[in-house]
Write a protein that holds these residues in place. Structure first.
Motif, PDB file in Angstrom:
ATOM      1  N   GLY A 191       0.802  -1.220   0.000  1.00 57.18           N
ATOM      2  CA  GLY A 191       0.000   0.000   0.000  1.00 57.18           C
ATOM      3  C   GLY A 191       0.836   1.271   0.000  1.00 57.18           C
ATOM      4  N   LEU A 192       2.045   1.189   0.530  1.00 53.39           N
ATOM      5  CA  LEU A 192       2.965   2.327   0.502  1.00 53.39           C
ATOM      6  C   LEU A 192       3.623   2.505  -0.866  1.00 53.39           C
ATOM      7  CD1 LEU A 192       4.766   1.846   3.946  1.00 53.39           C
ATOM      8  CD2 LEU A 192       3.099   3.623   3.359  1.00 53.39           C
ATOM      9  N   GLY A 193       3.509   1.471  -1.720  1.00 59.65           N
ATOM     10  CA  GLY A 193       4.091   1.554  -3.052  1.00 59.65           C
ATOM     11  C   GLY A 193       5.284   0.650  -3.289  1.00 59.65           C
ATOM     12  N   HIS A 194       5.656  -0.180  -2.317  1.00 61.80           N
ATOM     13  CA  HIS A 194       6.808  -1.072  -2.494  1.00 61.80           C
ATOM     14  C   HIS A 194       6.455  -2.218  -3.448  1.00 61.80           C
ATOM     15  CE1 HIS A 194       9.322   0.769   0.618  1.00 61.80           C
ATOM     16  NE2 HIS A 194       8.200   0.949   1.298  1.00 61.80           N
ATOM     17  N   ARG A 195       7.392  -2.505  -4.350  1.00 63.06           N
ATOM     18  CA  ARG A 195       7.210  -3.615  -5.293  1.00 63.06           C
ATOM     19  C   ARG A 195       8.435  -4.533  -5.318  1.00 63.06           C
ATOM     20  NH1 ARG A 195       3.047  -1.908  -4.492  1.00 63.06           N
ATOM     21  NH2 ARG A 195       1.331  -1.386  -5.912  1.00 63.06           N
ATOM     22  N   ARG A 196       9.499  -4.151  -4.671  1.00 63.91           N
ATOM     23  CA  ARG A 196      10.715  -4.985  -4.607  1.00 63.91           C
ATOM     24  C   ARG A 196      11.014  -5.235  -3.125  1.00 63.91           C
ATOM     25  NH1 ARG A 196      14.770  -2.177  -8.942  1.00 63.91           N
ATOM     26  NH2 ARG A 196      15.959  -4.111  -8.628  1.00 63.91           N
ATOM     27  N   LEU A 337      -1.499  -5.740  13.140  1.00 59.86           N
ATOM     28  CA  LEU A 337      -0.489  -4.906  12.499  1.00 59.86           C
ATOM     29  C   LEU A 337      -0.249  -3.636  13.320  1.00 59.86           C
ATOM     30  CD1 LEU A 337       1.329  -4.167  10.037  1.00 59.86           C
ATOM     31  CD2 LEU A 337      -0.709  -3.094   9.033  1.00 59.86           C
ATOM     32  N   VAL A 338       1.029  -3.314  13.564  1.00 61.72           N
ATOM     33  CA  VAL A 338       1.405  -2.097  14.287  1.00 61.72           C
ATOM     34  C   VAL A 338       2.359  -1.313  13.390  1.00 61.72           C
ATOM     35  CG1 VAL A 338       2.478  -1.140  16.353  1.00 61.72           C
ATOM     36  CG2 VAL A 338       1.181  -3.275  16.504  1.00 61.72           C
ATOM     37  N   VAL A 339       1.925  -0.174  12.904  1.00 61.84           N
ATOM     38  CA  VAL A 339       2.720   0.636  11.979  1.00 61.84           C
ATOM     39  C   VAL A 339       3.506   1.685  12.769  1.00 61.84           C
ATOM     40  CG1 VAL A 339       2.686   2.193  10.009  1.00 61.84           C
ATOM     41  CG2 VAL A 339       1.069   0.279  10.117  1.00 61.84           C
ATOM     42  N   ARG A 340       4.836   1.682  12.569  1.00 61.01           N
ATOM     43  CA  ARG A 340       5.702   2.652  13.241  1.00 61.01           C
ATOM     44  C   ARG A 340       6.656   3.263  12.210  1.00 61.01           C
ATOM     45  NH1 ARG A 340       6.406  -1.530  17.691  1.00 61.01           N
ATOM     46  NH2 ARG A 340       4.741  -1.109  19.201  1.00 61.01           N
ATOM     47  N   GLY A 341       7.775   3.785  12.692  1.00 65.01           N
ATOM     48  CA  GLY A 341       8.620   4.611  11.848  1.00 65.01           C
ATOM     49  C   GLY A 341       9.562   3.902  10.894  1.00 65.01           C
ATOM     50  N   SER A 342       9.695   2.565  10.974  1.00 66.99           N
ATOM     51  CA  SER A 342      10.677   1.867  10.130  1.00 66.99           C
ATOM     52  C   SER A 342      10.182   1.598   8.722  1.00 66.99           C
ATOM     53  CB  SER A 342      11.100   0.558  10.787  1.00 66.99           C
ATOM     54  OG  SER A 342      10.027  -0.355  10.811  1.00 66.99           O
ATOM     55  N   THR A 343       8.937   1.961   8.433  1.00 74.44           N
ATOM     56  CA  THR A 343       8.420   1.757   7.069  1.00 74.44           C
ATOM     57  C   THR A 343       7.876   3.078   6.541  1.00 74.44           C
ATOM     58  OG1 THR A 343       6.253   1.057   7.966  1.00 74.44           O
ATOM     59  CG2 THR A 343       7.836  -0.669   7.375  1.00 74.44           C
ATOM     60  N   GLY A 344       8.081   3.282   5.257  1.00 70.58           N
ATOM     61  CA  GLY A 344       7.568   4.489   4.588  1.00 70.58           C
ATOM     62  C   GLY A 344       7.512   4.246   3.095  1.00 70.58           C
ATOM     63  N   ALA A 345       7.054   5.227   2.371  1.00 69.61           N
ATOM     64  CA  ALA A 345       6.943   5.081   0.920  1.00 69.61           C
ATOM     65  C   ALA A 345       8.351   5.030   0.291  1.00 69.61           C
ATOM     66  CB  ALA A 345       6.150   6.252   0.351  1.00 69.61           C
ATOM     67  N   PRO A 346       8.512   4.253  -0.768  1.00 65.17           N
ATOM     68  CA  PRO A 346       9.821   4.198  -1.439  1.00 65.17           C
ATOM     69  C   PRO A 346      10.122   5.506  -2.145  1.00 65.17           C
ATOM     70  CG  PRO A 346       8.189   2.961  -2.679  1.00 65.17           C
ATOM     71  CD  PRO A 346       7.521   3.363  -1.401  1.00 65.17           C
ATOM     72  N   ARG A 347      11.413   5.822  -2.226  1.00 64.18           N
ATOM     73  CA  ARG A 347      11.801   7.053  -2.929  1.00 64.18           C
ATOM     74  C   ARG A 347      11.546   6.921  -4.418  1.00 64.18           C
ATOM     75  NH1 ARG A 347      17.618   8.490  -0.001  1.00 64.18           N
ATOM     76  NH2 ARG A 347      16.725   9.308   1.936  1.00 64.18           N
ATOM     77  N   GLY A 348      11.221   8.027  -5.009  1.00 63.81           N
ATOM     78  CA  GLY A 348      11.044   8.058  -6.454  1.00 63.81           C
ATOM     79  C   GLY A 348       9.678   7.634  -6.874  1.00 63.81           C
TER      80      GLY A 348
END
Length: 348
Positions: A191-196, A337-348
């Protein structure tokens, strides 16, 4: 069929008196003879203190709690909670107190079976097996036999964070919903946009590893995203550190890594930082279990919360018979699920 001392003697090719001497340890016996007798005892599952069928119920004050690694907070939290619940039954001065003994298997299948045999011989009041099971048909069959014999002798058997035993072993099972937790974790990254997305997995022969990987793969398949590289290792920080090199070697463009648990995730974060990569700026990292340190990591870990303490308490009460067992098969323990600071949207 009840195994007798005479059966052990016949199997070991010695006299019943020799078997008695070996088991009581009150008379010198040749080492080779002693080894034959002890091997026969193990092969026949002979109960030292008399035939289990003569007992209406287990009479010992002993409760065995089997864990893979008591130094791992995953097991330490559950074992401590179970011990607290077991202590609730006592009123002091012989009022029903039980002695909870933690048996550390080190992940060894042979050691697990040995502890079950020893607890059977001691007519343990209850046995709690914690954590995932080894996925080996021969070991699973042997474990089922041991658990059945324990239950037939009056021992309450509880599986905590462990799938139900195959066959008809009479156990109460509290099974963590690892698949759903892992699926939701990967859905969050997607959902954040990660594909790899790489995966630092646990030991390949453990049920927990397989169930968490299955949930991860279900989420990828549903989103139509190809599976990234997977590296297996132990459930420890060093394994996560080492796995990171293998994951990046197979796909240097990874934008996220899912770890087998929070401890493995710490190793992944350390390895990324050594390579000059930031978390989550360059690579997002997610763990599993929500161990106490996960919120204090820098950045704090996105993870899947398992109610370890509450489940340990429930297991202890089931073992003591102070709470009713699940009526319709294993009791599923939910994962959050507990969402914290170690995950975010990928750059670019």
């Amino acid at each position: 069929m009840t195994v007798t001392l005479a059966d052990v003697a016949a199997r070991a090719r010695v006299s019943p008196a020799t078997v008695s001497r070996v088991l009581n340890g009150n008379y010198p016996v040749a080492a080779t003879t002693r080894d034959r007798v002890l091997q026969a005892v193990d092969e026949l599952d002979y109960v030292l203190n008399g035939p289990a069928s003569s007992l209406a119920a287990a009479t010992s004050d002993l409760v065995g709690v089997l864990v893979n690694d008591i130094a791992d907070p995953f097991f330490g939290i559950m074992a401590g909670a179970a011990q607290s619940a077991i202590g609730e039954t006592g009123s002091g001065r012989g009022g029903g107190e039980k002695l909870a003994v933690v048996c550390n298997t080190g992940g060894s299948a042979a050691r697990e079976l040995t502890y079950l045999t020893l607890l059977q011989r001691q007519r343990a009041a209850a046995v709690i097996l914690m954590g995932g099971s080894l996925e080996d048909p021969e070991h699973l069959a042997a474990t089922t036999v041991k658990l059945t014999k324990l239950a037939e002798a009056g021992t309450r058997v509880v599986l905590c964070g462990r799938p139900p035993a195959p066959g008809d072993a009479p156990t109460a099972a509290l099974a963590f919903d690892n698949r759903t937790g892992a699926r939701r974790l990967t859905e969050h990254l997607l959902g954040l946009g990660h594909r790899r997305i790489g995966y630092a997995a646990g030991p390949v022969d453990r049920t927990t590893t397989r169930h968490r990987l299955e949930g991860h793969r279900e989420a990828l398949a549903a989103a139509g995203v190809p599976e990234g590289p997977t590296v297996h290792g132990a459930y420890g920080r060093r394994a996560g550190y080492d796995a990171t090199a293998g994951l990046l070697a197979r796909d240097p463009g990874l934008t996220a890594v899912v770890a087998a648990n929070d401890t493995v995730a710490l190793g992944v974060c350390a390895a990324l930082r050594e390579r000059g990569l930031s978390v989550p700026g360059d690579v997002s990292v997610a763990g599993f279990d929500d161990l106490p340190f996960s919120i204090d990591a820098v950045p704090s870990l996105t993870t899947v919360r398992l109610p370890l303490y509450e489940t340990g308490v429930r297991a202890g009460r089931l073992a003591m018979g102070t709470e009713p067992p699940p009526e319709d098969g294993p009791e599923t323990v939910p994962a959050e699920l507990v969402v914290r600071g170690s995950t975010g949207a990928p750059r670019g």
